[in-house]
Design a protein around this motif. Structure first.
Motif, mmCIF file in Angstrom:
data_model
loop_
_atom_site.group_PDB
_atom_site.id
_atom_site.type_symbol
_atom_site.label_atom_id
_atom_site.label_comp_id
_atom_site.label_asym_id
_atom_site.label_seq_id
_atom_site.Cartn_x
_atom_site.Cartn_y
_atom_site.Cartn_z
ATOM 1 N N ARG A 1 -50.438 -42.047 21.688
ATOM 2 C CA ARG A 1 -50.730 -41.057 20.642
ATOM 3 C C ARG A 1 -52.053 -40.346 20.929
ATOM 4 O O ARG A 1 -52.140 -39.121 20.837
ATOM 5 N N LYS A 2 -53.091 -41.102 21.309
ATOM 6 C CA LYS A 2 -54.398 -40.508 21.618
ATOM 7 C C LYS A 2 -54.290 -39.581 22.834
ATOM 8 O O LYS A 2 -54.921 -38.527 22.888
ATOM 9 N N ALA A 3 -53.477 -39.967 23.818
ATOM 10 C CA ALA A 3 -53.280 -39.113 24.998
ATOM 11 C C ALA A 3 -52.677 -37.775 24.598
ATOM 12 O O ALA A 3 -53.109 -36.718 25.077
ATOM 13 N N MET A 4 -51.692 -37.803 23.704
ATOM 14 C CA MET A 4 -51.069 -36.554 23.249
ATOM 15 C C MET A 4 -52.075 -35.673 22.515
ATOM 16 O O MET A 4 -52.152 -34.471 22.769
ATOM 17 N N VAL A 5 -52.862 -36.268 21.630
ATOM 18 C CA VAL A 5 -53.894 -35.514 20.903
ATOM 19 C C VAL A 5 -54.902 -34.921 21.880
ATOM 20 O O VAL A 5 -55.280 -33.749 21.781
ATOM 21 N N THR A 6 -55.321 -35.727 22.845
ATOM 22 C CA THR A 6 -56.315 -35.294 23.833
ATOM 23 C C THR A 6 -55.788 -34.147 24.687
ATOM 24 O O THR A 6 -56.480 -33.143 24.895
ATOM 25 N N ILE A 7 -54.580 -34.291 25.191
ATOM 26 C CA ILE A 7 -54.006 -33.250 26.050
ATOM 27 C C ILE A 7 -53.788 -31.970 25.246
ATOM 28 O O ILE A 7 -54.037 -30.867 25.747
ATOM 29 N N ARG A 8 -53.350 -32.101 24.001
ATOM 30 C CA ARG A 8 -53.211 -30.896 23.154
ATOM 31 C C ARG A 8 -54.546 -30.191 22.998
ATOM 32 O O ARG A 8 -54.626 -28.969 23.078
ATOM 33 N N ALA B 1 -57.112 -30.316 25.020
ATOM 34 C CA ALA B 1 -57.633 -29.827 26.297
ATOM 35 C C ALA B 1 -56.833 -28.676 26.885
ATOM 36 O O ALA B 1 -57.402 -27.787 27.511
ATOM 37 N N SER B 2 -55.489 -28.670 26.686
ATOM 38 C CA SER B 2 -54.701 -27.674 27.409
ATOM 39 C C SER B 2 -53.504 -27.098 26.657
ATOM 40 O O SER B 2 -52.708 -26.387 27.250
ATOM 41 N N SER B 3 -53.362 -27.403 25.391
ATOM 42 C CA SER B 3 -52.361 -26.779 24.515
ATOM 43 C C SER B 3 -50.938 -26.737 25.077
ATOM 44 O O SER B 3 -50.310 -25.677 25.125
ATOM 45 N N PRO B 4 -50.376 -27.893 25.470
ATOM 46 C CA PRO B 4 -48.986 -27.866 25.924
ATOM 47 C C PRO B 4 -48.046 -27.565 24.762
ATOM 48 O O PRO B 4 -48.406 -27.730 23.601
ATOM 49 N N HIS B 5 -46.841 -27.142 25.083
ATOM 50 C CA HIS B 5 -45.837 -26.832 24.063
ATOM 51 C C HIS B 5 -45.043 -28.066 23.656
ATOM 52 O O HIS B 5 -44.377 -28.056 22.617
ATOM 53 N N GLY B 6 -45.080 -29.119 24.462
ATOM 54 C CA GLY B 6 -44.341 -30.345 24.169
ATOM 55 C C GLY B 6 -44.719 -31.439 25.144
ATOM 56 O O GLY B 6 -45.627 -31.273 25.963
ATOM 57 N N PHE B 7 -44.028 -32.575 25.051
ATOM 58 C CA PHE B 7 -44.302 -33.732 25.902
ATOM 59 C C PHE B 7 -43.008 -34.431 26.283
ATOM 60 O O PHE B 7 -42.047 -34.422 25.513
ATOM 61 N N ASN B 8 -43.026 -35.068 27.443
ATOM 62 C CA ASN B 8 -42.054 -36.094 27.789
ATOM 63 C C ASN B 8 -42.817 -37.413 27.781
ATOM 64 O O ASN B 8 -43.901 -37.511 28.366
#
Length: 168
Positions: free
Chosen positions: A91-98, A100-107
């Motif tokens: 969960r923290k990785a998703m928040v962090t990546i969002r 830092a780089s605003s992805p549209h989604g995740f796998n």
């Protein structure tokens, strides 16, 4: 001699070491990584029982792996604490990546066993792969080549900084 297949070739001989495993010291790279500096091994964050590390051969920039320090192969072998921290780090990785780089989604996923696609089947790891619209463009589809717009060390620095900064 084989028949021509109409494909152009982009030679990447540096990947042969990865394919053959000759670039890896003996032993488990996920057990070895925490013994070194974060910058050297591309570790983004460390927890009590797990850590986040950049994938050396990412699908996309920011592709993180959440790894337990303990050498276990199967999700069912994790302790309750490890399961909770894998989930919290994911969960923290998703928040962090969002941030830092605003992805549209995740796998998100774990490949359990080599038959399921695990490159390092002996040590469990959770993939967190950021995705953007159009990130599967003609290069991997037609050219069978993935382009990476950022160096791994720069990606690690960006995510490590975002990981430790307070939420907006």
């Amino acid at each position: 001699m084989s028949e021509p297949d109409g494909l152009e070739r982009l030679w990447t001989p540096h990947r042969m070491a990865y394919v053959t495993g000759s670039d890896q010291p003996p032993g488990c790279p996920f057990c070895d990584a925490p013994q070194h500096s974060d910058e050297e091994k591309l570790i983004v964050a460390r927890g009590t029982s797990v850590y986040a590390i950049l994938n050396l051969y990412p699908y996309n920039p920011g592709h993180l792996l959440i790894c337990p320090y303990r050498h276990v192969a199967d999700y069912t072998e994790l302790t309750d604490q490890e399961v909770a921290e894998v989930a919290a780090f994911t969960r923290k990785a998703m928040v962090t990546i969002r941030r830092a780089s605003s992805p549209h989604g995740f796998n998100l996923g774990m490949n359990q066993g080599s038959v399921a696609g695990a490159g390092i089947a002996a040590h469990l790891h959770q993939h967190v792969v950021p995705r953007w619209g159009g990130d599967a463009n003609f290069m991997p589809v037609i050219g069978r080549t993935k382009t990476m717009p950022m160096l791994l060390a720069d990606t690690r620095d960006l995510l490590a900084k975002a990981w430790s900064s307070p939420a907006p």
